[in-house]
Design a protein around this motif. Structure first.
Motif, mmCIF file in Angstrom:
data_model
loop_
_atom_site.group_PDB
_atom_site.id
_atom_site.type_symbol
_atom_site.label_atom_id
_atom_site.label_comp_id
_atom_site.label_asym_id
_atom_site.label_seq_id
_atom_site.Cartn_x
_atom_site.Cartn_y
_atom_site.Cartn_z
ATOM 1 N N VAL A 1 0.831 -1.209 0.000
ATOM 2 C CA VAL A 1 0.000 0.000 0.000
ATOM 3 C C VAL A 1 0.868 1.262 0.000
ATOM 4 C CG1 VAL A 1 -1.644 1.323 1.364
ATOM 5 C CG2 VAL A 1 -2.002 -1.092 1.017
ATOM 6 N N GLY A 2 1.978 1.224 0.739
ATOM 7 C CA GLY A 2 2.871 2.380 0.763
ATOM 8 C C GLY A 2 3.330 2.773 -0.631
ATOM 9 N N VAL A 3 3.714 1.756 -1.422
ATOM 10 C CA VAL A 3 4.154 2.010 -2.794
ATOM 11 C C VAL A 3 3.017 2.583 -3.621
ATOM 12 C CG1 VAL A 3 4.942 0.888 -4.894
ATOM 13 C CG2 VAL A 3 5.934 0.257 -2.708
ATOM 14 N N VAL A 4 1.835 1.996 -3.435
ATOM 15 C CA VAL A 4 0.686 2.435 -4.225
ATOM 16 C C VAL A 4 0.355 3.897 -3.901
ATOM 17 C CG1 VAL A 4 -1.753 2.041 -4.630
ATOM 18 C CG2 VAL A 4 -0.209 0.109 -4.445
ATOM 19 N N VAL A 5 0.431 4.237 -2.610
ATOM 20 C CA VAL A 5 0.160 5.616 -2.205
ATOM 21 C C VAL A 5 1.176 6.550 -2.846
ATOM 22 C CG1 VAL A 5 0.250 7.188 -0.242
ATOM 23 C CG2 VAL A 5 -0.987 5.038 -0.058
ATOM 24 N N LEU B 1 0.704 4.996 7.412
ATOM 25 C CA LEU B 1 0.354 6.289 8.023
ATOM 26 C C LEU B 1 1.401 7.346 7.681
ATOM 27 C CD1 LEU B 1 -1.949 7.069 10.010
ATOM 28 C CD2 LEU B 1 -0.218 6.964 11.805
ATOM 29 N N VAL B 2 2.682 6.970 7.872
ATOM 30 C CA VAL B 2 3.763 7.934 7.626
ATOM 31 C C VAL B 2 3.818 8.292 6.146
ATOM 32 C CG1 VAL B 2 6.247 8.234 7.698
ATOM 33 C CG2 VAL B 2 5.080 7.137 9.611
ATOM 34 N N THR B 3 3.677 7.258 5.282
ATOM 35 C CA THR B 3 3.714 7.519 3.845
ATOM 36 C C THR B 3 2.597 8.471 3.442
ATOM 37 O OG1 THR B 3 4.497 5.264 3.582
ATOM 38 C CG2 THR B 3 3.829 6.406 1.601
ATOM 39 N N GLY B 4 1.401 8.194 3.962
ATOM 40 C CA GLY B 4 0.270 9.046 3.622
ATOM 41 C C GLY B 4 0.482 10.471 4.083
ATOM 42 N N ALA B 5 0.997 10.632 5.308
ATOM 43 C CA ALA B 5 1.224 11.970 5.845
ATOM 44 C C ALA B 5 2.234 12.720 4.999
ATOM 45 C CB ALA B 5 1.708 11.875 7.290
ATOM 46 N N LEU B 6 3.320 12.024 4.628
ATOM 47 C CA LEU B 6 4.358 12.689 3.829
ATOM 48 C C LEU B 6 3.839 13.013 2.433
ATOM 49 C CD1 LEU B 6 7.543 10.723 4.879
ATOM 50 C CD2 LEU B 6 6.892 13.030 5.509
ATOM 51 N N LYS B 7 3.002 12.121 1.890
ATOM 52 C CA LYS B 7 2.435 12.350 0.557
ATOM 53 C C LYS B 7 1.584 13.623 0.564
ATOM 54 C CE LYS B 7 0.898 10.881 -3.570
ATOM 55 N NZ LYS B 7 1.738 10.609 -4.733
ATOM 56 N N VAL B 8 0.830 13.803 1.638
ATOM 57 C CA VAL B 8 -0.011 15.007 1.725
ATOM 58 C C VAL B 8 0.865 16.232 1.951
ATOM 59 C CG1 VAL B 8 -1.796 16.141 3.087
ATOM 60 C CG2 VAL B 8 -1.993 13.723 2.551
#
Lengths: 353, 387
Positions: free
Chosen positions: A178-182, A344-351
């Motif tokens: 999921v991290g990669v997909v995000v 969670l971390v990936t999503g936060a950084l992506k935003v």
């Protein structure tokens, strides 16, 4: 020429489908044999100072694999008297089938992808990685069938262990991806490759931006979970040869056993390919595009697959086996929480960026 | 009973409701062995399982009974070494020594010092080769393939030495009453010294590769704990008992036939008594044996290897019990002689038989993978159980 690699062959969808099927049917056993020869026979012999696999044929034991093949084919096909015959015969085919199904979405070049090529601009099917992970769990059915139909207690214990293990590790495997997909913003494997090829590290595009640099946690989780999905040591309780003798494969002989073998190594090949595609940039080399990428793509992918497979087999030959409850504890208490935090971390950084 | 009547024992009104329907979760009886890779031959364990948890385990022995105790009544003393070689086939040399020693004691013959030293060296070498196989085998049983090959590879060096001295890799048949068959070959001492240094390295390698591995520790720590008193009351001996914290070694505490008091060495004990402790103790003892051999080689006396013995060996009437610290534990021979060329009756006390007798107690309530760990860590040889 590139239309050949993209299987864009004039002659209607029937011809194309036939050719694609033949290619996949040929590639998976070849990949399995290459991994089996390189790692199981040669690397393991060097690591463990084995003499046997280095001997046949003279130079470096080149004949060993062919000899093994001949042996498997000439063995008698034994079906136990108490077995459920039809299920017993079908089980190896189902295990191998899931490997074939996984392979079709793996891109080996800008045009060379078996499933859904060139229809959506960049090729590949849109839910590629989702599809691959979904069909990978089909092998559980084959394993359960094999264990149940063998009418052997060891096989039954092995199959139940396999079912529990494969289902438990499906979750960290998916969550690791999921991290990669995000980060890539797509589930299309071809899209993930392009995202890594055209990515930049702080404005520098020298090596693209392989996701192993940002998703190293995801990579580690993916490798651990893939190792468990492949039932390789340290997670090989379903086939534990010192306890369950060979688990669900215990009653199989000859060509059917060879099917399980091809399934095991073919799946290792495909998982290594998925890891290479998701985290190492797949077939791509930065700044190499156009016609030439069609030709060097498969070679680059193959080299990356061998690198990842080396890691897998290195762990396989080094570690003892965990116990069943320790394995489940590892999955539920460590891998899944870590992968959730990673998302969670990936999503936060992506935003944030 | 007509078909309309319902047996009240089988029927309860609640059985119709979904809540009360339970799946039948009966026990499963699993035969581990006689053909199973973890049983080192033909031990059979009948295990009653609830899921993967062992409720009850019964060892069934006797699949390899070869009648050696009876056979000895029909052989002369020098011929019997061939038989006792095959009791514990991994450390065959160590089996010969107490038997020949018992006969020597009955006949009042002293072997020459050089012969005694060579016997000690080869006994310790048998210990090293047995334990090296254990160190690798235990890794294999908990799932690591590589240590097994390292164990076999390093054992080969000691087997080569035993072969070059005695002529046999597994069954040396080298002891004679009053001494040995022949002297060591030329260059053997130097070769042995090199090999023992290699063994010390190999022990370090096992310590790094296997014992330091977190998965190995997770699989072996706290598994199959033998309390010291219980172990002693079951007759468990050797490294298995020392791993439970009992400092008892027949090389030091018994009446050793061999000159162990002339060299510096120590015993190792571990407080835990679990599978890991047994592995740890055997690893330390392997290293200590290599050190002992290095010392023995330094002190190896010159002289004849054969004492004066009569041409036809007749053992005078009498009874004797001689025991020794074999690699697997205490091994003893009780010999009754009636003055003939062969013994009247021989009772052989083997270590593995007593070690395995604790299995029904030890295997209760643990999981199937741990059964294998416990079997591997107890380290028995089937020939040693069944004789």
């Amino acid at each position: 020429m590139s239309h050949l690699l993209a299987f864009d062959i004039p002659g209607g969808w029937g011809t194309t489908l036939g050719i694609k099927t033949l290619i996949v049917m040929g590639l998976i056993p070849v990949g399995a044999l290459v991994l089996g020869y390189t790692f199981l026979l040669k690397m393991m012999s060097h690591m463990q100072s084995r003499v046997g696999p280095m001997d046949p044929g003279g130079f470096h034991g080149w004949f060993q694999l062919i000899g093994d093949g001949i042996k498997f084919i000439q063995k008698e096909d034994i079906i136990p008297a108490g077995a459920d015959k039809r299920v017993f015969k079908m089980a190896p085919a189902i295990v191998v089938m899931s490997t074939f199904l996984m392979f079709v979405v793996l891109p080996a070049g800008p045009n060379a992808v078996v499933a859904g090529a060139l229809h959506k601009g960049q090729g590949g099917i849109d839910v590629g990685i989702f599809y691959a992970l979904a069909v990978s769990s089909l092998s559980v059915i084959g394993v359960l069938m094999a264990g149940w139909a063998s009418s052997n207690k060891y096989a039954l214990i092995g199959a139940l262990r396999a079912a529990a293990q494969l289902i438990a590790y499906e979750l960290p495997l998916v969550l690791a991806v999921v991290g990669v997909v995000v980060q890539a913003g797509t589930m299309n494997l071809q899209g993930i490759v392009f995202a890594q090829q055209q990515g930049k590290i702080f404005g520098w595009s020298g090596i693209g931006s392989p996701f192993i640099l940002t998703q190293f946690v995801g990579f580690a989780l993916f490798m651990v979970a893939a190792q468990a999905e492949l039932t390789q040591p340290p997670f090989d309780m379903p086939v534990a040869e010192s306890e369950l003798v060979a688990g669900y494969m215990v009653e199989y002989t000859g060509f059917r056993f060879l099917f399980f073998f091809i399934g095991e190594f073919g799946t290792a090949f495909v998982y290594a390919g998925l890891a290479a595609t998701l985290f190492l940039g797949g077939w791509s080399i930065p700044h190499v595009n156009g016609e030439i990428a069609n030709w060097i793509g498969p070679i680059v992918l193959f080299v990356k697959i061998m690198l990842v497979a080396f890691l897998m087999f290195w762990a396989r030959f080094s570690y003892p086996r965990l116990r069943e409850d320790q394995l489940q504890a590892l999955a539920w208490k460590w891998l899944i929480p870590i992968s959730l935090i990673n998302i969670l971390v990936t999503g936060a950084l992506k935003v944030a960026f | 009973m007509t078909s309309f009547e319902v047996d009240p024992k089988l029927y309860s009104p609640l059985a119709d409701s979904q809540l009360n329907v339970e799946l039948d979760t009966g026990d499963m009886i699993l035969n581990i062995g006689p053909q199973h890779p973890a049983t080192h031959g033909t031990l059979r364990l009948v295990v009653r399982l609830d899921g993967e948890r062992v409720i009850k385990a019964d060892p069934v022995i006797g699949y390899m009974h070869r009648g050696y105790e009876k056979l000895t009544e029909y052989r002369t003393y020098p011929q019997i070494t061939t038989l006792v070689n095959r009791i514990d086939w991994l450390s065959s040399f160590a089996n010969e020594v107490p038997f020949i020693g018992a006969a020597e004691k009955l006949m009042n013959i002293e072997a020459t010092p050089r012969a005694l030293y060579i016997r000690t060296i080869l006994t310790e070498m048998a210990r090293i080769s047995t334990f090296l196989l254990f160190l690798g085998e235990m890794g294999l049983q908990v799932g690591a393939i590589t240590p097994a090959f390292f164990g076999f590879r390093d054992r080969e060096y000691t087997l080569n030495l035993i072969e070059s001295a005695t002529g046999g890799r597994f069954h040396p048949n080298y002891n004679r009453i009053g001494g040995l068959k022949e002297d060591l070959p030329w260059g053997w001492v130097a070769e042995c010294r090199n090999t023992m240094k290699k063994m010390l390295d190999s022990c370090d390698e096992f310590e790094d590769l296997v014992m330091g591995n977190p998965i190995f520790q997770a699989r072996t720590r706290g598994i199959g704990i033998i309390p010291a008193e219980l172990g002693a009351s079951y007759g468990v001996s050797g490294s298995n008992l020392r791993a439970s914290g009992v400092d008892w070694d027949l090389r030091r505490d018994g009446e050793p036939l061999l000159p162990y008091n002339e060299i510096e060495w120590k015993t190792f004990t571990h407080q835990d008594g679990d599978s890991f402790a047994r592995y740890w103790v055997r690893l330390q003892e392997t290293r200590e044996s290599a050190r002992m051999i290095l010392q023995l080689l330094e002190q190896l006396p010159a002289g004849p290897i054969m004492a004066k013995v009569p041409r036809i060996i007749k053992v005078p009437e009498g009874e004797i019990y001689v025991n020794a610290e074999n690699p697997l534990g205490e091994m003893g021979y009780y010999i009754i002689s009636k003055g003939a060329t062969g013994p009247f009756r021989v009772k052989i006390r083997t270590a593995s038989f007593s070690n395995v007798s604790i299995l029904p107690w030890l295997l209760q309530g643990i999981y199937v993978p741990d059964v294998i760990t416990v079997l591997a860590s107890l380290y028995f040889i089937l020939g040693d159980i069944d004789r």
